[in-house]
Scaffold this motif. Sequence first.
Motif, PDB file in Angstrom:
ATOM      1  N   ARG A   1     -42.805  48.338  38.120  1.00  0.00           N
ATOM      2  CA  ARG A   1     -41.541  47.650  38.429  1.00  0.00           C
ATOM      3  C   ARG A   1     -40.721  47.427  37.172  1.00  0.00           C
ATOM      4  N   ARG A   2     -41.393  46.927  36.133  1.00  0.00           N
ATOM      5  CA  ARG A   2     -40.685  46.634  34.881  1.00  0.00           C
ATOM      6  C   ARG A   2     -40.038  47.865  34.289  1.00  0.00           C
ATOM      7  N   GLU A   3     -40.729  48.999  34.414  1.00  0.00           N
ATOM      8  CA  GLU A   3     -40.245  50.202  33.728  1.00  0.00           C
ATOM      9  C   GLU A   3     -39.273  51.044  34.552  1.00  0.00           C
ATOM     10  N   ASN A   4     -39.288  50.857  35.878  1.00  0.00           N
ATOM     11  CA  ASN A   4     -38.477  51.748  36.709  1.00  0.00           C
ATOM     12  C   ASN A   4     -37.406  51.091  37.561  1.00  0.00           C
ATOM     13  N   LEU A   5     -37.578  49.808  37.832  1.00  0.00           N
ATOM     14  CA  LEU A   5     -36.673  49.163  38.782  1.00  0.00           C
ATOM     15  C   LEU A   5     -35.928  47.999  38.146  1.00  0.00           C
ATOM     16  N   GLY A   6     -34.730  47.758  38.634  1.00  0.00           N
ATOM     17  CA  GLY A   6     -33.983  46.565  38.250  1.00  0.00           C
ATOM     18  C   GLY A   6     -33.709  45.777  39.519  1.00  0.00           C
ATOM     19  N   PHE A   7     -33.816  44.465  39.451  1.00  0.00           N
ATOM     20  CA  PHE A   7     -33.611  43.642  40.647  1.00  0.00           C
ATOM     21  C   PHE A   7     -32.472  42.661  40.464  1.00  0.00           C
TER      22      PHE A   7
END
Length: 255
Positions: free
Chosen positions: A84-90
């Motif tokens: 999540r940290r490396e691929n996604l932004g929320f």
Amino acid sequence: MDTVLKIDSVEKYYGNKGNVVKVIDDINFDVFEGEFIGVMGPSGSGKTTLLNMIATIDEVSSGHIYVDNKDITEISQKDLAKFRRENLGFIFQDFNLLDTLTIHENIALALTINRCKKGDIDEKVKKVAHTLGIDEILTKYPYEASGGQKQRCACARALITNPKLILADEPTGALDSRSAQMLIEMLSNLNKELGATILMVTHDSFTASYCDRILFIKDGKIFTELRKGENSRKQFFNQILDVVALLGGDVRDVR
Ligand SMILES: Nc1ncnc2c1ncn2[C@@H]1O[C@H](COP(=O)(O)OP(=O)(O)OP(=O)(O)O)[C@@H](O)[C@H]1O
Ligand SMILES: [Mg+2]
């Protein structure tokens, strides 16, 4: 064009044997690099459930989800946070900023956890804060910032890792109409100028009219899809209103 996100025959059930509710019912779609996709549909239609499965916060019951050609339904529990940290932004409706950290620290969080160098972190925070016009408040705490500033901070935090995909659940939901317009224009700029790929859930037809394409969900299925194409934003807005009326959804604010 590269496919950033592929949803392949995804289903989601809640409940246990004898009392199973199908919330997502065989959804399939692709999102290409640089696209700005909206997801709309009546309350309870499954939008957040779908977003949470893409976010790896919730598990699929069946089917597969690929981010950048990697099957994220196969990632082990221990590797999920890193993925999540490396691929996604929320970007969440309620911002989810940490009150005990400054705006600067909130924006930098993913990089700090990834143990990036302090100099590199500062440089990146400055750059993204400048893009979003929040240079002045970096040393403040979230409680000292306005709603709109917090929302921009949340965007900066989502962007700082240069994610493959930005996921937003009703990002304008908690904002007044002026702040909502500023936020959606900012997201639209991030998409157009920085090439960010964005998937955004929204109830608001005006907000949705900034997207390239809208997926309408009803009862856990894709009801229809609208593309902006060569239409003006105003024309697209009117088309969205028509589908929302057809769906019997709640048009909260028609501007
Ligand atoms: N953890 C859960 N357990 C059981 N049912 C759930 C759970 N989470 C969601 N649901 C059900 O799944 C359906 C879809 O919920 P979801 O939150 O995805 O809707 P939504 O489209 O995001 O609605 P809204 O527009 O109100 O945010 C609803 O009927 C909801 O009650
Ligand atoms: Mg929801």
